[in-house]
Design an enzyme around this catalytic site. Structure first.
Site, short mmCIF file in Angstrom:
data_model
loop_
_atom_site.label_atom_id
_atom_site.label_comp_id
_atom_site.label_asym_id
_atom_site.label_seq_id
_atom_site.Cartn_x
_atom_site.Cartn_y
_atom_site.Cartn_z
N SER A 338 74.97 76.09 70.73
CA SER A 338 74.73 74.99 71.65
C SER A 338 73.30 74.52 71.45
O SER A 338 72.41 75.32 71.18
CB SER A 338 74.94 75.44 73.09
OG SER A 338 74.86 74.36 73.98
N GLU A 339 73.07 73.22 71.55
CA GLU A 339 71.79 72.65 71.16
C GLU A 339 70.61 73.13 72.00
O GLU A 339 69.45 72.90 71.63
CB GLU A 339 71.85 71.13 71.22
CG GLU A 339 72.00 70.58 72.63
CD GLU A 339 72.30 69.09 72.64
OE1 GLU A 339 71.49 68.36 73.21
OE2 GLU A 339 73.33 68.67 72.09
N ASN A 340 70.87 73.79 73.13
CA ASN A 340 69.76 74.32 73.93
C ASN A 340 69.34 75.71 73.50
O ASN A 340 68.56 76.37 74.17
CB ASN A 340 70.12 74.32 75.42
CG ASN A 340 71.36 75.14 75.72
OD1 ASN A 340 72.35 75.06 74.99
ND2 ASN A 340 71.35 75.89 76.79
#
Length: 367
Positions: A338-340
């Site tokens: 996930s991009e976080n």
């Protein structure tokens, strides 16, 4: 013989002098690291003033320095802040409280998000907003912390990021009064890249799980996000933690940010650790009771999840893609990112497995 004795005495004196100097240095170092621990968030933010640039960790409400932000909100004399943060929390919490109190002049961020007050102030000409691609803002801060003044990237080439003109501030009647400037470009190996400058701040405000009196920090799960690079890029870094442990308890190989980067540390007074979008795993029976529109979304995602192959690494973005983590065939292993900052993301949790430090790119609770 007398000359030899004199030489021996002189040598001994030099050794004693060095020992005294070293003792003084050690004592000074001890005082310095003990002074890193502050009793309260109000005490820890002393020195922050009007016009300062603040680097603020967090992704949505996950991993935000909530006590330090509350302390700044209480200091109405601190105005005209430039805040560098992925986004601005929600309208009533996190960085959003400083928007509500009109203490922020400019936001440098990648995502407006669900903060309607953020959008209203920007479009109404009350707030300057410099929007950057998410990876770019992360790398600009990391570069600033590493002492790298600028770097080249493909991201933004051929867009207004390169040519300039992205609105930074509107007038009250909707005219653009401040716009982004064009980026310098250069060709490497036949491809054009644009230059981005490193970002540093007067202060960095970060949140960690654990820390010690030396300022060594350990983050938990997705709460690492932007906290890690921002901790290195502040002239003064202030860290709030959930627990301060004795010096030596943190093993060297589990420390995420070494204390040399951290100037002040405190145990946060209270933590709400709000979850922006609490999302729980549904049973088959619960899915059957959903509205038809949601059933159609799930049908699309189930079909997309069939494209996964054993051993794949897959990045899941905001929206429908993140739902795919719930419908992976049990006989295969897929590594979800996930991009976080999560690698190894799982499906939505059951009620007893919810953790505020585990959210996906859509700020939903995950495992």
């Amino acid at each position: 013989m007398l000359a030899i004795k004199r030489q021996a005495l002189a040598s001994a004196s030099r050794v004693l002098l060095r020992t005294n100097v070293l003792s003084g240095l050690v004592a000074g170092a001890a005082r310095a690291y003990h002074n890193k621990v502050y009793k309260s968030s109000d005490e820890a933010i002393e020195g922050i003033k009007t016009g300062d640039t603040l680097l603020i960790g967090g992704f949505g409400l996950c991993g935000i320095p909530e006590n330090l932000l509350k302390a700044i909100a209480r200091r109405k004399d601190i105005q005209q802040i430039t805040a560098v943060s992925n986004n601005a929390g929600t309208a009533d919490y996190g960085l959003g409280t400083l928007l509500q109190s009109r203490q922020i002049k400019r936001m440098i961020s990648s995502y407006v998000g669900e903060n309607k007050e953020f959008s209203r102030q920007y479009l109404g000409g009350e707030l300057e907003v410099e929007l950057l691609p998410q990876g770019t803002i992360a790398e600009r801060v990391r570069s600033g912390g590493a002492g790298i003044p600028a770097f080249y990237t493909l991201t933004g080439v051929g867009t207004q990021v390169e040519t300039g003109g992205i609105p930074i501030k509107y007038s009250k009647d909707g005219e653009v009064v401040i716009a982004s400037t064009p980026r310098e470009t250069k060709v490497f190996n036949g491809r054009k890249y644009l230059m981005e400058e490193g970002i540093t701040g007067d202060y960095a405000l970060v949140k960690a799980w654990k820390g010690d009196a030396l300022g060594n920090l350990v983050f938990k799960y997705a709460a690492s996000n932007f906290n890690a690079p921002m901790a290195t890029a502040g002239k003064i870094t202030i860290a709030e933690v959930e627990e301060i442990v004795p010096v030596g308890e943190l093993k060297p190989d589990e420390i995420h940010i070494p204390g040399i980067h951290v100037h002040r540390i405190l145990k946060g007074e209270t933590y709400e650790k709000r979850i922006e979008k609490l999302t729980l795993r549904r049973s088959a029976e619960e899915e059957n009771e959903l509205p038809e529109s949601m059933k159609q979304r799930i049908h699309i995602i189930k079909r997309a999840a069939r494209e996964f192959k054993d051993g794949m690494y897959v990045n899941l973005g905001i929206g429908m893609p993140v739902l795919a983590s719930n419908y992976i065939a049990p006989e295969i292993t897929v590594h979800l990112q996930s991009e976080n900052g999560i690698l190894g993301m799982g499906p939505f949790p059951t009620a007893d497995k919810v953790d505020a430090d585990l959210v996906n790119a859509g700020k939903e609770s995950v495992t």
